[in-house]
Scaffold this motif. Structure first.
Motif, PDB file in Angstrom:
ATOM      1  N   ILE A  63       0.834  -1.203   0.000  1.00  0.00           N
ATOM      2  CA  ILE A  63       0.000   0.000   0.000  1.00  0.00           C
ATOM      3  C   ILE A  63       0.859   1.239   0.000  1.00  0.00           C
ATOM      4  O   ILE A  63       0.614   2.210  -0.748  1.00  0.00           O
ATOM      5  CB  ILE A  63      -0.960  -0.023   1.196  1.00  0.00           C
ATOM      6  CG1 ILE A  63      -1.963  -1.176   1.037  1.00  0.00           C
ATOM      7  CG2 ILE A  63      -1.683   1.302   1.368  1.00  0.00           C
ATOM      8  CD1 ILE A  63      -2.810  -1.424   2.256  1.00  0.00           C
ATOM      9  N   GLU A  64       1.872   1.222   0.830  1.00  0.00           N
ATOM     10  CA  GLU A  64       2.761   2.390   0.888  1.00  0.00           C
ATOM     11  C   GLU A  64       3.453   2.610  -0.470  1.00  0.00           C
ATOM     12  O   GLU A  64       3.605   3.739  -0.931  1.00  0.00           O
ATOM     13  CB  GLU A  64       3.811   2.199   1.990  1.00  0.00           C
ATOM     14  CG  GLU A  64       3.244   2.258   3.409  1.00  0.00           C
ATOM     15  CD  GLU A  64       4.301   1.987   4.435  1.00  0.00           C
ATOM     16  OE1 GLU A  64       3.991   2.057   5.633  1.00  0.00           O
ATOM     17  OE2 GLU A  64       5.459   1.699   4.049  1.00  0.00           O
ATOM     18  N   CYS A  67       0.993   4.067  -2.965  1.00  0.00           N
ATOM     19  CA  CYS A  67       0.763   5.504  -2.738  1.00  0.00           C
ATOM     20  C   CYS A  67       1.954   6.318  -3.217  1.00  0.00           C
ATOM     21  O   CYS A  67       1.818   7.404  -3.778  1.00  0.00           O
ATOM     22  CB  CYS A  67       0.493   5.763  -1.260  1.00  0.00           C
ATOM     23  SG  CYS A  67      -1.078   5.090  -0.689  1.00  0.00           S
ATOM     24  N   ARG A  68       3.111   5.839  -2.974  1.00  0.00           N
ATOM     25  CA  ARG A  68       4.303   6.570  -3.385  1.00  0.00           C
ATOM     26  C   ARG A  68       4.389   6.685  -4.912  1.00  0.00           C
ATOM     27  O   ARG A  68       4.751   7.721  -5.469  1.00  0.00           O
ATOM     28  CB  ARG A  68       5.544   5.882  -2.805  1.00  0.00           C
ATOM     29  CG  ARG A  68       6.855   6.640  -3.086  1.00  0.00           C
ATOM     30  CD  ARG A  68       8.025   5.888  -2.504  1.00  0.00           C
ATOM     31  NE  ARG A  68       8.160   4.591  -3.140  1.00  0.00           N
ATOM     32  CZ  ARG A  68       8.759   4.416  -4.311  1.00  0.00           C
ATOM     33  NH1 ARG A  68       9.206   5.440  -5.022  1.00  0.00           N
ATOM     34  NH2 ARG A  68       8.871   3.195  -4.826  1.00  0.00           N
ATOM     35  N   HIS A  70       1.934   6.580  -7.185  1.00  0.00           N
ATOM     36  CA  HIS A  70       0.843   7.298  -7.842  1.00  0.00           C
ATOM     37  C   HIS A  70       0.630   8.713  -7.310  1.00  0.00           C
ATOM     38  O   HIS A  70      -0.302   9.394  -7.732  1.00  0.00           O
ATOM     39  CB  HIS A  70      -0.467   6.504  -7.719  1.00  0.00           C
ATOM     40  CG  HIS A  70      -0.405   5.199  -8.461  1.00  0.00           C
ATOM     41  ND1 HIS A  70      -0.583   5.129  -9.827  1.00  0.00           N
ATOM     42  CD2 HIS A  70      -0.202   3.922  -8.025  1.00  0.00           C
ATOM     43  CE1 HIS A  70      -0.481   3.870 -10.217  1.00  0.00           C
ATOM     44  NE2 HIS A  70      -0.248   3.116  -9.140  1.00  0.00           N
ATOM     45  N   TYR A  71       1.424   9.117  -6.421  1.00  0.00           N
ATOM     46  CA  TYR A  71       1.251  10.462  -5.868  1.00  0.00           C
ATOM     47  C   TYR A  71       1.474  11.545  -6.949  1.00  0.00           C
ATOM     48  O   TYR A  71       0.656  12.440  -7.129  1.00  0.00           O
ATOM     49  CB  TYR A  71       2.202  10.642  -4.672  1.00  0.00           C
ATOM     50  CG  TYR A  71       2.161  12.018  -4.079  1.00  0.00           C
ATOM     51  CD1 TYR A  71       1.074  12.400  -3.285  1.00  0.00           C
ATOM     52  CD2 TYR A  71       3.174  12.948  -4.348  1.00  0.00           C
ATOM     53  CE1 TYR A  71       1.033  13.682  -2.767  1.00  0.00           C
ATOM     54  CE2 TYR A  71       3.134  14.208  -3.806  1.00  0.00           C
ATOM     55  CZ  TYR A  71       2.053  14.585  -3.006  1.00  0.00           C
ATOM     56  OH  TYR A  71       2.005  15.856  -2.473  1.00  0.00           O
TER      57      TYR A  71
END
Length: 788
Positions: A63-64, A67-68, A70-71
């Motif tokens: 998950i992290e 997120c990283r 697609h930020y």
């Protein structure tokens, strides 16, 4: 997710096989129940937990990462959206087209929703499984801790753990099988702990019984040391009182640093008792253990009350009494520190049982002892036991009463031993003046007993006025006093001095009886009788020293000894025996004089020649009297010396008159009277010389030695007188012949004649003076007959 992340997740899992299978099941949305049951069945739930934690961590990483990644795109998308707003209208048509396509895709999404619902069910099952595992893990962890505490002997901690399991977890255990096992094992563990601590307590019972004697000996030894310190302090105080020291003694209350920390104590361990009692209280069995402790200690006490039958009591009494002391020292400690394990009444009951048995044993053993020193040894240890027990608050009156009741028995044996010693001393003595060769002997035999008032040691060798039996007898009396005071001390007797004084009187009576037996029964010479009389005089004076010693040992102030009632009745007995010795001495002297006077009967009473020298008997008497004076002067008091010599001279006078009165002398003439006159002059000269040379004249007596011969002198003067008839003149008789008895004069005058039956036949050819004397004597004889 990248391959690197997957690989890391497997490694973090800690168990690749289980982690992979579990991940596969979750990915395939399969039931995890079989894997969980297999993990618990295999006894390896930790691996399962580690795998679950690894999967969860891996998802978090994904998950992290997502997120990283697609930020930035999101930011760009926003920018693009703004651009798209411009093109919104153009997209409406496109959206319509997309709507159609969405409708087409809806079917696939519904399928995904169904799958999601199924995953929620799985997640719920896993949560419940985790909760169950958590409780089971906590219970098993507590069980593990309990087992570890039991293994390490931490029973109290184990009991707390069991209490926690029973109170907080027993009803919450989700697994019925585990719950039944725990419910079954908890009582068994408690029983095991109870048996274990009981076993430790039983071992302590064995240990404490073995240690009790050492504990008691240490306590009694400490009391003995304290008593020695007290006695030393009292001795120094008595010495100060005797020498008249006045003022504050700066050393009397000083701290003796050498004695600090020297107390002879033995530590003993009560931890098993405390532990067993506390654990039993934790188990709800406190009263049961109290009864168990009391009954076992009572049985041990009964065993301790059995004395050895293979060993004499005099050899085993210290071990026996020390065992009793140690037992009750332990009980006192338990009573004070064990938080109600023992009650005061229980300890008091055990003490009464012990005292009753000990007093019974002591009474029986004392009755069988035949040696005084054995009584003293047992008494000393019993008194130490009493003092030791008193320090712990125990009542010892009964034990002290046993010692007090045995007092007469002990002194009977002590008197018997001293009587034998005195008889042996008297039997071995030669009754000659003791020759002291060196200063050590002088100190031991004279100064120690204050037999002389000489301040300095005289020139050595020194001839003492007493024989060897006197210091030996004083030594026996000193021993008796010390032994008596030693028995009376620490026995609770208030009037110790009066009691010791009473027993001392009994010993002096024994000493006096042996002296009287020596005087009346023993075959002793005159010199020995003189020495015996002198010995008695010294022993009689020593009574004051005996009293001072008894008073000093009893702690009695010297001023009380100066009271009129403080003397010894035994001194009066010795004084009477002294007079008996003087009487015996006089009897021996008179008996020996009688032997010499018998020689008087063998002289020629009708000799025709006038003698020029004294008769042989008188020479023997003078030699004997000189020996008697020489022997008695340095030994006897002057009063006694005067009495003995004056009595002997009076007896000589009486004996000569008795010979003249006896049938052995039929008649005698003037020459015989002249011979007696010569004898008397020698005797009178001897008497007058000795009266002054011996210092007896300083006594200022009304009579001198010469006065003791007055009767025979007056008779001789009468027979030699030219006018014997003047005896009938009352005035002349009172002045010159007052000691003569007219009856004796009558008998003697009847015998006064010569061999030719005329009174002065041997002088018939002489002057008229003799004829006048004859006529005057005839007149005297007639007038005496008329007077009779």
């Amino acid at each position: 997710m990248t391959a690197q992340n997957k690989k890391r997740g497997v490694v973090e899992n800690g168990d690749g096989g289980i982690g992979t299978a579990l991940a596969s099941f979750i990915a395939n949305n399969e039931d995890l129940g079989p894997i969980v049951r297999r993990a618990f069945a295999a006894g390896n739930p930790d691996a399962l937990f580690n795998s679950l934690r690894g999967i969860a961590k891996r998802k978090e990483v994904e998950i992290e990462e997502l997120c990283r990644l697609h930020y930035e795109e999101f930011i760009l998308a926003v920018d693009e959206l703004r651009g798209v707003l411009v093109d919104a209208d153009g997209l409406k048509g496109t959206m319509a087209d997309e709507n159609l396509r969405l409708q087409e895709v809806a079917t696939a999404l519904l399928q995904k929703i169904d799958e999601h619902i199924e995953l929620d069910e799985v997640n719920k099952n896993v949560g419940e499984a985790l909760a169950t595992l958590k409780i089971c893990l906590q219970v098993t962890s507590l069980c593990h801790m309990c087992n570890k505490d039991i293994t390490e002997g931490n029973f109290q901690t184990a009991l707390k753990t069991l209490e926690l399991i029973e109170k907080d977890y027993m009803q919450k255990i989700p697994l019925e099988r585990l719950q039944k096992v725990v419910q079954k094992k908890v009582p068994m563990i408690k029983l095991y702990i109870e048996k274990k601590v009981c076993g430790e307590f039983n071992e302590w019972l064995v240990y404490i019984r073995k240690s009790a004697m050492e504990i008691g000996q240490a306590s009694i030894r400490q009391v003995s040391l304290d008593r020695q310190k007290d006695e030393g302090m009292r001795a120094r105080q008595r010495e100060a009182d005797d020498y008249g020291y006045v003022g504050f003694d700066e050393h009397a209350y000083s701290l003796d640093l050498e004695d600090v920390g020297d107390e002879a104590t033995v530590e003993f361990d009560l931890t098993p008792v405390y532990r067993a009692y506390h654990i039993h209280k934790s188990l709800g069995l406190g009263e049961k253990f109290q009864e168990y402790y009391y009954s076992n200690r009572l049985m041990q006490l009964n065993l301790d009350m059995q004395i050895s039958t293979t060993q004499p009591f005099i050899e085993s009494h210290q071990y026996f009494l020390a065992q009793v002391a140690g037992f009750f020292i332990v009980e006192d400690r338990v009573l004070r520190t064990a938080d109600g394990l023992l009650s005061d009444s229980q300890v008091e009951t055990m003490w009464e049982i012990a005292i009753s048995k000990v007093t019974s044993i002591l009474g029986e053993q004392f009755s069988h002892m035949e040696a005084g020193n054995h009584h003293l040894l047992v008494k000393d240890y019993v008194s130490l036991l009493c003092a030791s027990m008193k320090n712990y608050g125990y009542q010892t009156t009964s034990l002290l009463e046993v010692l007090d009741n045995n007092r007469d028995r002990y002194h009977e044996l002590l008197l018997s031993d001293c009587r034998k010693q005195i008889e042996g001393v008297f039997a071995k003595d030669s009754y000659e003046r003791m020759v002291i060769k060196n200063e050590n002997e002088y100190n031991m035999n004279v100064l120690t007993f204050q037999l002389e008032n000489i301040g300095l040691v005289p020139d050595l060798p020194y001839t003492a006025p007493f024989s060897s039996c006197v210091p030996s007898a004083c030594r026996i009396v000193h021993f008796f006093i010390e032994a008596s005071v030693s028995y009376m001390s620490h026995c609770g007797t208030m009037n110790c001095y009066d009691v010791v004084k009473g027993y001392l009187d009994k010993l002096l009576k024994v000493l006096n009886d042996d002296l009287l037996n020596l005087i009346h029964v023993g075959s002793v010479e005159i010199a020995q009788m003189v020495q015996i009389a002198g010995n008695i005089a010294i022993l009689e004076r020593s009574c004051d020293m005996f009293l001072r010693q008894a008073a000093q040992l009893c702690g009695l102030p010297r001023r009380l000894l100066e009271m009129p009632h403080s003397g010894l009745t035994g001194r009066a007995l010795l004084k009477a025996s002294q007079n008996a010795a003087y009487t015996g001495l006089i009897t021996l002297a008179n008996s020996k004089i009688d032997e010499f006077v018998l020689l008087l009967t063998g002289i020629n009473w009708t000799s025709e020649e006038t003698p020029e020298h004294a008769n042989d008997y008188m020479n023997e008497i003078l030699i004997y009297l000189d020996m008697l004076v020489s022997a008695a002067q340095p030994i006897l008091p002057k009063e006694a010396l005067f009495k003995v010599i004056s009595t002997a001279l009076s007896h000589i006078s009486d004996s000569i008159i008795t010979v003249l009165l006896s049938d052995r002398v039929k008649r005698f003439n003037i020459n015989a009277v002249v011979g007696i006159d010569i004898d008397l002059k020698m005797l009178e000269e001897f008497a007058d010389d000795r009266f002054h040379s011996t210092g007896l004249s300083d006594l200022r007596k009304e009579t001198s030695f010469k006065d003791c011969l007055v009767e025979i002198r007056q008779l001789t003067n009468l027979l030699l007188s030219n006018q014997p008839e003047s005896f009938m003149n009352a005035v002349i008789r009172e002045n010159n012949y007052g000691s003569l008895d007219h009856k004796k004069v009558t008998i003697i005058c009847e015998k006064f004649r010569d061999a030719s039956d005329s009174l002065f036949g041997s002088l018939s050819g002489r002057s008229m003076v003799q004829n006048a004397r004859k006529k005057s004597l005839d007149v005297l004889k007639r007038r005496l007959k008329d007077f009779s």
